[in-house]
Design an enzyme around this catalytic site. Structure first.
Site, short mmCIF file in Angstrom:
data_model
loop_
_atom_site.label_atom_id
_atom_site.label_comp_id
_atom_site.label_asym_id
_atom_site.label_seq_id
_atom_site.Cartn_x
_atom_site.Cartn_y
_atom_site.Cartn_z
N ASP A 249 -0.15 5.21 -7.45
CA ASP A 249 -0.95 5.84 -6.42
C ASP A 249 -2.41 5.41 -6.55
OD1 ASP A 249 -1.45 8.00 -4.38
OD2 ASP A 249 -2.59 8.86 -6.05
N GLU A 286 -0.38 0.69 -4.77
CA GLU A 286 -1.03 1.10 -3.53
C GLU A 286 -2.46 0.58 -3.68
OE1 GLU A 286 -1.49 5.10 -0.80
OE2 GLU A 286 -1.95 5.26 -2.93
#
Length: 598
Positions: A249, A286
């Site tokens: 993330d 990401e």
């Protein structure tokens, strides 16, 4: 420093966590003893478990189809068919493994399962997604059907073992960019009370936290102590918990130094890249953060795959018939060489997706022109305004059969491009049955039927479910040879070139007003030609077909036409009917896939 001698702290390396029923996040934020309401670390011997010969699967990326899912949301709904005690748990997911196998996906990507603080959210809400970690080693206690202190640890491993036996890999969505301790007003749960300056990026006067994560604080990932903790955590989940990969993330945060500046060669990322214990593990980034850093196509390292946000944006824009999108969508279909080609990496560097947990579901992408987040209690201010959605003529649910047919077609268009484009495809839980969040594109705090998988949709949208199954079955047969030989995307396209066309074969229309494209490629090992037609125009178009090779009966065959009703929208490969004539009539807003002998 923010040490508070009255606060109970979690061990950063603790392998288990128990959360008392009286847990109170607020008590960890105000002065005074919080021993009665604090989370506690549990001593765990990770070797006290029988893996029965299990090991990570190491499936080639070329044959990987990722299913992003939420452990609780998958089986929490009362209509899931799972016993009440097991709903929303690792055990409940085990019961639904036959469904995942039938669907044809090859890996589950689990939204955060590290122990998180469910109270890290606005009043009256719950942190449902789980992007609020308090431990980087312990599985989330609430995802266990068992209530004993070791229940979550053992039940997580039971789940991994069962998924591996079914041929499914386990990828964890991991959060190493921030913790649930929030900003200067937040609770003292662990790292803040141990060594605030070592673990967190602070503003210049050290009284406030730098906030590159958008959640109040940012981990100092490139400090030697924090780098070590991140590496130890990853190794633990691979060696002791047998997971197959990680999706990081806001991974761009891990490229920042102690002052928040972007490092050209971040030690934290190279530590992960070069760790022998992680060799062969799927690493997906990401490649952006909440402060505007965007590194898709420039993320550091030779092994990282990257979430391709430009694939999502360009494919969405194309199918809602925006001008000037044909060149971009052509590039996305062939692995996005404009983005990744300079790095001389394999096609699977691009993780292709149109939807994920963050944003509209696929059903809502074709049903709403704007977000409807009123239920979140923030007066619809939260969530992205850049959705590139189109409601097909009616905002929200409708009984109009023409609108519903168009929405179904658009859903299948998106699924076809996602699962057939070069790269590693990912779909999100429930898109295969048109799961809706009623237009909410930021349901992080809604632990209710807005977010849960509604299993009645399996009957209501059986045609879409069947469509995904047949697409996935064919996709999983893709030849991994190019990946195994480390053939980069540019070389792959040179060996098996693609021909782009418009309505006239070999003559693509790259103009701003164009809304259609055809692409012809060759599957070398199977000696097949594949011809894909994308018509995002609002009227039917007749596309000239490439010359078919071979003798009688060996012309073009129709595998997919999203404008046709089920079961003709996609047929089994071996029963695909011959296409008469030298042109194909593609309906408005449709995708067609034909194949022929090479």
């Amino acid at each position: 420093m923010r040490f508070d001698a009255t606060k109970v702290l979690l061990d950063p390396y603790g392998r288990g966590v128990v959360v008392p029923k009286s847990y109170d996040r607020a008590a960890a934020s105000r002065p005074g003893d919080n021993a009665a309401t604090a989370m506690k670390s549990v001593v765990v011997d990770p070797r006290a478990y029988d893996w029965e010969g299990d090991a990570p699967l190491r499936r080639p990326c070329a044959q990987t189809i990722i299913y992003e899912m939420h452990v609780r949301g998958f089986t929490r709904h009362p209509n899931s068919g799972v016993a009440e005690k097991a709903r929303g748990t690792f055990a409940g997911l085990i019961e639904k493994i036959p469904y995942l196998r039938q669907l044809g996906v090859t890996a589950v990507e689990l939204l955060p399962v590290f122990q998180f603080d469910a109270q890290d959210c606005p009043p009256g809400r719950t942190n449902y997604w789980g992007y609020a970690p308090v431990s980087f080693f312990a599985p989330h206690q609430a995802y266990s059907s068992r209530r004993d202190p070791l229940g979550a640890v053992d039940e997580f491993r039971d789940m991994v073992k069962a998924l591996h036996r079914a041929g499914l890999e386990v990828i964890l969505d991991v959060v190493y960019n921030h913790t649930a301790e929030g900003d200067h007003r937040g609770p003292t749960l662990s790292l803040r009370g141990l060594d605030n300056f070592t673990y967190y990026l602070l503003e210049e006067d050290r009284s406030r936290y730098a906030n590159y994560s958008g959640t109040g604080n940012t981990l100092k990932a490139n400090h030697p102590v924090v780098r070590r903790m991140i590496g130890d955590s990853l190794r633990y989940w691979v060696t002791e918990m047998h997971v197959d990969g990680f999706r990081f993330d806001l991974a761009a945060v891990l490229a920042r130094d102690a002052s928040g500046q972007v490092m050209p060669s971040p030690p934290a990322l190279w530590d992960i890249e070069s760790d022998p214990a992680l060799a062969g593990t799927k690493l997906m980034a990401e490649a952006w953060d909440a402060a505007g850093l965007y590194q898709v196509g420039s993320f550091i390292g030779d092994s990282w795959k990257e979430w391709n946000g430009k694939f999502r944006d360009d494919v969405r824009s194309f199918f809602r018939a925006e001008e000037g999108t044909v060149r971009r969508v052509a590039d996305r279909l062939i692995g996005s060489p404009e983005i990744f080609g300079h790095e001389k990496r394999e096609a699977e560097q691009s993780v292709n997706f149109v939807t994920c947990h963050d944003g509209f579901t696929l059903n809502d992408l074709v049903s709403y022109d704007r977000k409807h987040n009123e239920e979140n209690g923030e007066e619809n201010r939260d969530g992205s305004d850049d959705n590139r959605s189109w409601n097909c003529g009616v905002e929200g649910p409708t009984d109009d059969p023409a609108v519903e047919r168009l929405r179904n077609r658009q859903v299948k268009n998106f699924l076809t491009v996602t699962l057939l484009a070069l790269g590693m495809p990912m779909i999100v839980m429930g898109d295969e049955v048109r799961r809706t969040q009623r237009g909410n594109n930021n349901a992080y705090g809604l632990d209710d039927e807005t977010s849960w998988f509604d299993w009645t949709l399996l009957d209501r949208h059986a045609d879409v479910h069947r469509f995904v199954r047949l697409l996935a079955t064919r996709r999983a047969l893709r030849d991994p040879q190019a990946e195994l030989e480390r053939i980069d995307l540019t070389e792959l396209l040179r060996r098996a070139p693609f021909t782009f066309s418009g309505v006239a074969f070999g003559n693509p229309d790259w103009s701003e007003a164009s809304r259609s494209l055809a692409v012809t490629g060759e599957l070398l090992k199977e000696k097949l030609l594949v011809h894909v037609i994308l018509n995002a125009y609002w009227e039917p178009l007749a596309f000239e077909l490439p010359p078919a090779r071979g003798g009688p009966g060996s012309g073009w065959r129709r595998w997919i036409d999203t404008a046709l009703d089920s079961p003709d929208d996609i047929v089994r490969w071996r029963s695909a009917p011959l296409v008469p004539g030298s042109t194909y009539h593609a309906e408005s807003r449709s995708v067609v896939v034909l194949f022929a002998s090479a």
